[in-house]
Design a protein around this motif. Sequence first.
Motif, PDB file in Angstrom:
ATOM      1  N   GLN A  69       0.822  -1.209   0.000  1.00  0.00           N
ATOM      2  CA  GLN A  69       0.000   0.000   0.000  1.00  0.00           C
ATOM      3  C   GLN A  69       0.861   1.266   0.000  1.00  0.00           C
ATOM      4  O   GLN A  69       0.511   2.258  -0.635  1.00  0.00           O
ATOM      5  CB  GLN A  69      -0.927   0.006   1.219  1.00  0.00           C
ATOM      6  CG  GLN A  69      -1.998  -1.076   1.182  1.00  0.00           C
ATOM      7  CD  GLN A  69      -1.598  -2.319   1.938  1.00  0.00           C
ATOM      8  OE1 GLN A  69      -0.439  -2.738   1.881  1.00  0.00           O
ATOM      9  NE2 GLN A  69      -2.547  -2.912   2.649  1.00  0.00           N
ATOM     10  N   VAL A  70       1.987   1.230   0.730  1.00  0.00           N
ATOM     11  CA  VAL A  70       2.888   2.381   0.765  1.00  0.00           C
ATOM     12  C   VAL A  70       3.405   2.694  -0.637  1.00  0.00           C
ATOM     13  O   VAL A  70       3.449   3.856  -1.064  1.00  0.00           O
ATOM     14  CB  VAL A  70       4.058   2.134   1.743  1.00  0.00           C
ATOM     15  CG1 VAL A  70       5.148   3.184   1.559  1.00  0.00           C
ATOM     16  CG2 VAL A  70       3.555   2.132   3.182  1.00  0.00           C
ATOM     17  N   VAL A  71       3.804   1.661  -1.357  1.00  0.00           N
ATOM     18  CA  VAL A  71       4.285   1.832  -2.728  1.00  0.00           C
ATOM     19  C   VAL A  71       3.179   2.429  -3.602  1.00  0.00           C
ATOM     20  O   VAL A  71       3.427   3.312  -4.434  1.00  0.00           O
ATOM     21  CB  VAL A  71       4.776   0.492  -3.309  1.00  0.00           C
ATOM     22  CG1 VAL A  71       5.034   0.612  -4.806  1.00  0.00           C
ATOM     23  CG2 VAL A  71       6.042   0.027  -2.590  1.00  0.00           C
ATOM     24  N   LYS A  72       1.962   1.976  -3.394  1.00  0.00           N
ATOM     25  CA  LYS A  72       0.836   2.477  -4.184  1.00  0.00           C
ATOM     26  C   LYS A  72       0.569   3.959  -3.893  1.00  0.00           C
ATOM     27  O   LYS A  72       0.303   4.753  -4.807  1.00  0.00           O
ATOM     28  CB  LYS A  72      -0.416   1.648  -3.887  1.00  0.00           C
ATOM     29  CG  LYS A  72      -1.627   2.025  -4.725  1.00  0.00           C
ATOM     30  CD  LYS A  72      -2.754   1.020  -4.578  1.00  0.00           C
ATOM     31  CE  LYS A  72      -2.427  -0.279  -5.280  1.00  0.00           C
ATOM     32  NZ  LYS A  72      -3.602  -1.196  -5.337  1.00  0.00           N
ATOM     33  N   VAL A  73       0.671   4.352  -2.618  1.00  0.00           N
ATOM     34  CA  VAL A  73       0.466   5.757  -2.249  1.00  0.00           C
ATOM     35  C   VAL A  73       1.565   6.628  -2.850  1.00  0.00           C
ATOM     36  O   VAL A  73       1.295   7.684  -3.426  1.00  0.00           O
ATOM     37  CB  VAL A  73       0.429   5.914  -0.717  1.00  0.00           C
ATOM     38  CG1 VAL A  73       0.475   7.391  -0.326  1.00  0.00           C
ATOM     39  CG2 VAL A  73      -0.829   5.258  -0.149  1.00  0.00           C
ATOM     40  N   GLN A  74       2.820   6.171  -2.737  1.00  0.00           N
ATOM     41  CA  GLN A  74       3.920   6.943  -3.302  1.00  0.00           C
ATOM     42  C   GLN A  74       3.758   7.101  -4.809  1.00  0.00           C
ATOM     43  O   GLN A  74       3.970   8.187  -5.359  1.00  0.00           O
ATOM     44  CB  GLN A  74       5.252   6.254  -2.992  1.00  0.00           C
ATOM     45  CG  GLN A  74       6.475   6.952  -3.564  1.00  0.00           C
ATOM     46  CD  GLN A  74       6.785   8.280  -2.916  1.00  0.00           C
ATOM     47  OE1 GLN A  74       7.433   8.349  -1.888  1.00  0.00           O
ATOM     48  NE2 GLN A  74       6.332   9.377  -3.524  1.00  0.00           N
ATOM     49  N   SER A  75       3.341   6.041  -5.481  1.00  0.00           N
ATOM     50  CA  SER A  75       3.141   6.094  -6.924  1.00  0.00           C
ATOM     51  C   SER A  75       2.007   7.042  -7.292  1.00  0.00           C
ATOM     52  O   SER A  75       2.111   7.830  -8.246  1.00  0.00           O
ATOM     53  CB  SER A  75       2.839   4.690  -7.452  1.00  0.00           C
ATOM     54  OG  SER A  75       2.526   4.715  -8.825  1.00  0.00           O
ATOM     55  N   PHE A  76       0.911   6.993  -6.541  1.00  0.00           N
ATOM     56  CA  PHE A  76      -0.227   7.881  -6.792  1.00  0.00           C
ATOM     57  C   PHE A  76       0.190   9.346  -6.697  1.00  0.00           C
ATOM     58  O   PHE A  76      -0.139  10.160  -7.567  1.00  0.00           O
ATOM     59  CB  PHE A  76      -1.334   7.580  -5.774  1.00  0.00           C
ATOM     60  CG  PHE A  76      -2.389   8.639  -5.678  1.00  0.00           C
ATOM     61  CD1 PHE A  76      -3.371   8.766  -6.646  1.00  0.00           C
ATOM     62  CD2 PHE A  76      -2.404   9.529  -4.600  1.00  0.00           C
ATOM     63  CE1 PHE A  76      -4.344   9.757  -6.561  1.00  0.00           C
ATOM     64  CE2 PHE A  76      -3.370  10.516  -4.501  1.00  0.00           C
ATOM     65  CZ  PHE A  76      -4.342  10.630  -5.485  1.00  0.00           C
ATOM     66  N   ILE A  77       0.939   9.680  -5.659  1.00  0.00           N
ATOM     67  CA  ILE A  77       1.358  11.066  -5.470  1.00  0.00           C
ATOM     68  C   ILE A  77       2.328  11.490  -6.565  1.00  0.00           C
ATOM     69  O   ILE A  77       2.203  12.574  -7.142  1.00  0.00           O
ATOM     70  CB  ILE A  77       1.993  11.239  -4.077  1.00  0.00           C
ATOM     71  CG1 ILE A  77       0.933  11.056  -2.991  1.00  0.00           C
ATOM     72  CG2 ILE A  77       2.650  12.613  -3.956  1.00  0.00           C
ATOM     73  CD1 ILE A  77       1.486  10.995  -1.584  1.00  0.00           C
ATOM     74  N   THR A  78       3.276  10.632  -6.880  1.00  0.00           N
ATOM     75  CA  THR A  78       4.301  10.981  -7.860  1.00  0.00           C
ATOM     76  C   THR A  78       3.704  11.255  -9.234  1.00  0.00           C
ATOM     77  O   THR A  78       4.045  12.242  -9.889  1.00  0.00           O
ATOM     78  CB  THR A  78       5.352   9.861  -7.959  1.00  0.00           C
ATOM     79  OG1 THR A  78       5.970   9.691  -6.671  1.00  0.00           O
ATOM     80  CG2 THR A  78       6.413  10.189  -8.990  1.00  0.00           C
TER      81      THR A  78
END
Length: 312
Positions: A238-247
């Motif tokens: 989920q952390v990776v998904k959040v970072q990707s969404f923001i980026t």
Amino acid sequence: MKNKQKGFIPVMLTPFKDNGAVDYDGLSRITELNIEAGAAGLFANCLSSEMFELTPQERIDSVKHIVNIADGAVPIVATGTFAGTVAQQADFIKRIYDTGIEAAIVITGLMAEETEPDEIFDNNVFKLIALTPDIPLGFYECPEPYKRLISPAQLKRFVETGRVIYHKDTCLDINLIKEKIEATKDYEQFGLYDAYMVHAVESLKAGSAGLSCIQGNFFPELIVWLCNNYDRPELQQQVVKVQSFITRNMEPMHEVYPIVAKYFLQKRGLNISSFTRRDVGRFTPDVKQRIDVLYNEYYQLRAELNLTFEIA
């Protein structure tokens, strides 16, 4: 502001009425929603607040209002340096500190001219420290009037005075971030807060005290979630998904900002105008469509994360 628990320090928006006056009811609600979302502190009177478009009295009044609404729930920092000599900037720092804030923030681009060397910058900072005895300070590498970055060695010299407790970093360079964190690691009173969300997770893992970014003016609870969960092994997917969404959504969130942030908060139920005093460009139908897409994508993501915080 101590570097013990990762935290989100939102850069506060200033809502205006459609006639251009400061909307203090809206400012109350923005203050409350950031605290309700779990912010560790508040950065008032900053660039997102349109600080350069506020009068000196509006700067004081808006900060005092935020302090009163927060009522001690979280520490508050606010910009205290604007145009003028070092002595004049020190005088305004004293005025802004008297509102009840935790620390007064120094705009690095106002401590020396762009063409002047670091020696002059350093001398002016130390002079400012001397002229504001016992007032905790912080730095903001603000893009205006120009972005002046502080080196790790400079930051250490300032922090070791015991007077500097906060730094909002905008260098956009994770290696330089790591050097600054290493240089100041022995000073418990100090915290570096990263503004650049492209490397948010890496910055948190490297030891930054937290995040202080414009993305929090769209979804503060998501930035709080990231600060709370960035290093939990069971949530790394989920952390990776959040970072990707923001980026991948950096561009639409920066386009005609802060109008887009105010519009996004309107969509989330906050009763404020999208009026801004800054000339940031036109909020065109294309820009609106991109923010509408961002809104829908965010609500899909928050469902996956079981985020229940709502703005009303």
